[in-house]
Design an enzyme around this catalytic site. Structure first.
Site, PDB file in Angstrom:
ATOM      1  N   GLY A   1      43.548  26.832  98.752  1.00 21.67           N
ATOM      2  CA  GLY A   1      43.792  26.691 100.188  1.00 21.67           C
ATOM      3  C   GLY A   1      45.214  26.250 100.439  1.00 21.67           C
ATOM      4  O   GLY A   1      46.115  26.493  99.623  1.00 21.67           O
ATOM      5  N   SER A   2      45.412  25.578 101.557  1.00 24.37           N
ATOM      6  CA  SER A   2      46.762  25.205 101.967  1.00 24.37           C
ATOM      7  C   SER A   2      47.248  23.948 101.239  1.00 24.37           C
ATOM      8  O   SER A   2      46.444  23.136 100.769  1.00 24.37           O
ATOM      9  CB  SER A   2      46.761  24.932 103.473  1.00 24.37           C
ATOM     10  OG  SER A   2      45.877  23.867 103.747  1.00 24.37           O
TER      11      SER A   2
ATOM     12  N   VAL B   1      45.821  20.700 102.910  1.00 19.39           N
ATOM     13  CA  VAL B   1      44.496  20.236 102.466  1.00 19.39           C
ATOM     14  C   VAL B   1      44.527  19.924 100.961  1.00 19.39           C
ATOM     15  O   VAL B   1      43.805  19.037 100.496  1.00 19.39           O
ATOM     16  CB  VAL B   1      43.400  21.268 102.831  1.00 19.39           C
ATOM     17  CG1 VAL B   1      42.035  20.757 102.398  1.00 19.39           C
ATOM     18  CG2 VAL B   1      43.396  21.539 104.337  1.00 19.39           C
ATOM     19  N   GLY B   2      45.417  20.600 100.231  1.00 22.83           N
ATOM     20  CA  GLY B   2      45.563  20.301  98.805  1.00 22.83           C
ATOM     21  C   GLY B   2      45.882  18.826  98.581  1.00 22.83           C
ATOM     22  O   GLY B   2      45.382  18.194  97.649  1.00 22.83           O
TER      23      GLY B   2
ATOM     24  N   GLU C   1      45.141  25.630  93.861  1.00 18.61           N
ATOM     25  CA  GLU C   1      45.692  26.983  94.044  1.00 18.61           C
ATOM     26  C   GLU C   1      46.160  27.045  95.489  1.00 18.61           C
ATOM     27  O   GLU C   1      45.358  27.231  96.407  1.00 18.61           O
ATOM     28  CB  GLU C   1      44.594  28.031  93.769  1.00 18.61           C
ATOM     29  CG  GLU C   1      44.093  28.040  92.338  1.00 18.61           C
ATOM     30  CD  GLU C   1      45.041  28.740  91.363  1.00 18.61           C
ATOM     31  OE1 GLU C   1      45.893  29.512  91.818  1.00 18.61           O
ATOM     32  OE2 GLU C   1      44.921  28.502  90.147  1.00 18.61           O
TER      33      GLU C   1
ATOM     34  N   CYS D   1      47.625  35.032  99.749  1.00 19.93           N
ATOM     35  CA  CYS D   1      48.515  33.966  99.260  1.00 19.93           C
ATOM     36  C   CYS D   1      49.713  34.519  98.512  1.00 19.93           C
ATOM     37  O   CYS D   1      50.784  33.923  98.535  1.00 19.93           O
ATOM     38  CB  CYS D   1      47.736  33.005  98.374  1.00 19.93           C
ATOM     39  SG  CYS D   1      46.947  33.818  96.981  1.00 19.93           S
TER      40      CYS D   1
END
Ligand code: NAD
Length: 468
Positions: free
Chosen positions: A199-200, A203-204, A221, A255
């Site tokens: 994800g982003s 949020v990572g 990732e 991505c």
């Protein structure tokens, strides 16, 4: 956190109870034998073969994906990953003998791949099948129990995956938690043995903080701005077609899509012409009617992207319709690094072109930002290849082909710096979802270790020095 539907769990099971149940099941040892793991991979394969149409339908509903694109980038992609894992699993899991130094002989030293325990997999919306099931396949291949959390933004696909996972995989070993940030936070509060997040970067960071609380290892990732550098002297028509294909697949919500182009040394005007032509070739004069162009996931994402439409000089596209979450494949030139479109990952069908005089300037621009997930360069020059490989850092590099590296089973897939931490796919998945346990096995007789026991003598020291 009750009331969520969950595969392999009663409707009212809490997230804590789900994780505890998976932990209990892991402790029985039933997920460790290789036949069980192969059985799960076979189940995944059957799921993909038997439910292809349903999955394609859900992806069409959520993202407007064309069926062939869903087949290639989601369903068959995971099937290929599952095939690779099934084919090589036994050899990749075989204990690996390593050399034992003379002063420790006789002894055997080897590395064992052991399962981690409970693995959490959190997926994004853009490739909701691939990015949930490919890590799940790796985690199961390593003998773990797994809780997966699909993206709520691709709701039809999430609901379908919940049902299919319950039907095709061992419900004692795999659970699905559905929901958004709240459900994910509840899941992240649980102690597990590995968290795999796609994800982003925003949020990572939330994931990494939550994981730190339990010292849980993470794979992140993430995304970022992946540039496509285009040099003079390359076949611009082919380069443009490949960039357009990579950029506008899934309406730019990929991505590893080329986020922007860096046109080097005057290729700009000619490249613009070819890019516009390639867009027409692939999506026609009325892209809104093309069955091959996806849609933006939701209104919030649409509004974020619409802000970019006024920037730069329009080369092609620009059309949009909020009700249909439609944005035409759009190319904009003359953007400056200060424009909003250059300030964040685009993640939509808008391709900005930045112009520079020389490759050094392109490299300096890339190095001034966060390390990209992928860096693409269209060039005929080996010197350029060398310069890019040695002077930039990115998760991956693609020369003359965007995106295709993800399809090479032998290449680990992952980012570096802000584009991610860790990698997976094929053998890299085995390394991610298992622990490399070092084992030394030394017979008690003869007791050669006696030479290191005190009291030390001149003779012992001499022997030790000779052996080392
Ligand atoms: P996102 O970070 O918004 O959401 C990802 C997951 O996190 C979802 O399951 C969501 O429910 C959950 N989530 C959202 N907010 C949360 C919060 N506050 N707390 C806890 N959980 C939360 O990402 P997205 O919009 O679904 O995906 C787009 C991003 O993912 C882009 O940046 C893209 O580059 C990146 N991406 C990376 C890869 C890769 O393989 N490296 C692949 C696809 C997408």
């Amino acid at each position: 956190m009750s009331g969520l539907t969950r595969a392999g769990a009663s409707v009212n099971e809490s997230v804590s109870a789900t994780v505890a149940r998976l932990r209990g099941h892991f402790a029985t040892g039933r997920t460790k034998p290789i036949p069980w793991r192969l059985e799960q991979l076979k189940g995944l394969d059957r799921m993909l073969r038997e439910s292809g149409d349903e999955l394609t339908g859900a992806l069409r509903f959520d993202l407007g994906k064309a069926a062939p694109e869903s087949f290639l980038a989601e369903i068959d992609f995971v099937a290929a990953e599952v095939r690779t894992l099934r084919k090589h699993l036994r050899s990749w899991l075989r204990p690996k003998r390593v050399h034992t130094p003379p002063h420790l002989q006789p002894a055997k030293a080897y590395v064992l791949r052991e399962p981690l325990g409970v693995v959490t997999v959190i997926g994004p919306f853009n490739y909701p099948v691939q990015l949930l099931l490919a890590p799940l396949a790796g985690a199961l291949a390593c003998g773990n129990t797994v809780v997966v959390k699909p993206s709520e933004a691709a709701g039809a696909t999430a609901a379908l995956l919940d049902e299919l996972i319950g039907r095709y995989l061992d419900p004692e070993a795999v659970a699905v938690v559905q929901g958004g940030a709240e459900a994910t936070s509840a899941l992240l509060a649980e102690r597990v043995d590995h968290i795999f997040f796609t994800g982003s970067a925003r949020v990572g960071k939330v994931v990494a903080k939550a994981a730190a609380e339990h010292l849980t290892p993470v794979t992140l990732e993430l995304g970022g701005k992946s540039p496509a550098i285009v040099e003079p002297g390359t076949d611009l028509a082919t380069a443009a077609r490949r960039i357009v294909w990579g950029k506008f697949m899934n309406a730019g919500q990929t991505c590893i899509a080329p986020d922007y182009v860096i046109a080097v040394g005057g290729v700009g005007p000619e490249l613009e012409k070819h890019l516009a032509e390639a867009v027409r070739e692939m999506y026609g004069h009325a892209p809104a009617e093309s069955p091959d162009l996806g849609r933006i996931i939701d209104e919030a994402a649409f509004d974020r992207l619409a802000r970019f439409l006024g920037e730069g000089r329009l080369v092609c596209g620009g059309g949009h319709n909020r009700d249909e979450r439609y944005i035409a494949p759009t190319v904009i030139a003359d953007v400056s690094p200060e424009d909003a479109v250059m300030g964040e990952e685009v993640f939509g069908p808008i391709l900005p072109i930045l112009t520079v005089d020389a490759l050094d300037e392109a490299i300096a621009h890339v190095n001034a930002g966060e390390k990209p997930l992928a860096l693409y360069a269209f060039t005929d020059s080996d010197l350029t290849r060398r310069r890019i490989l040695t002077r930039t850092s990115s998760g991956a590099v693609g020369f003359n082909a965007p995106m295709a590296h993800i399809d090479v089973p032998g290449l680990p897939f992952g980012g570096v710096g802000h584009s991610g931490l860790g990698s997976y796919h094929g053998k890299a998945s085995i390394e991610t979802f298992s622990h490399a346990k070092s084992v030394l096995d030394k017979p008690l007789a003869p007791d050669t270790l006696r030479v290191v026991y005190p009291p030390f003598t001149a003779l012992k020291e001499q022997v030790l020095r000779r052996l080392r």
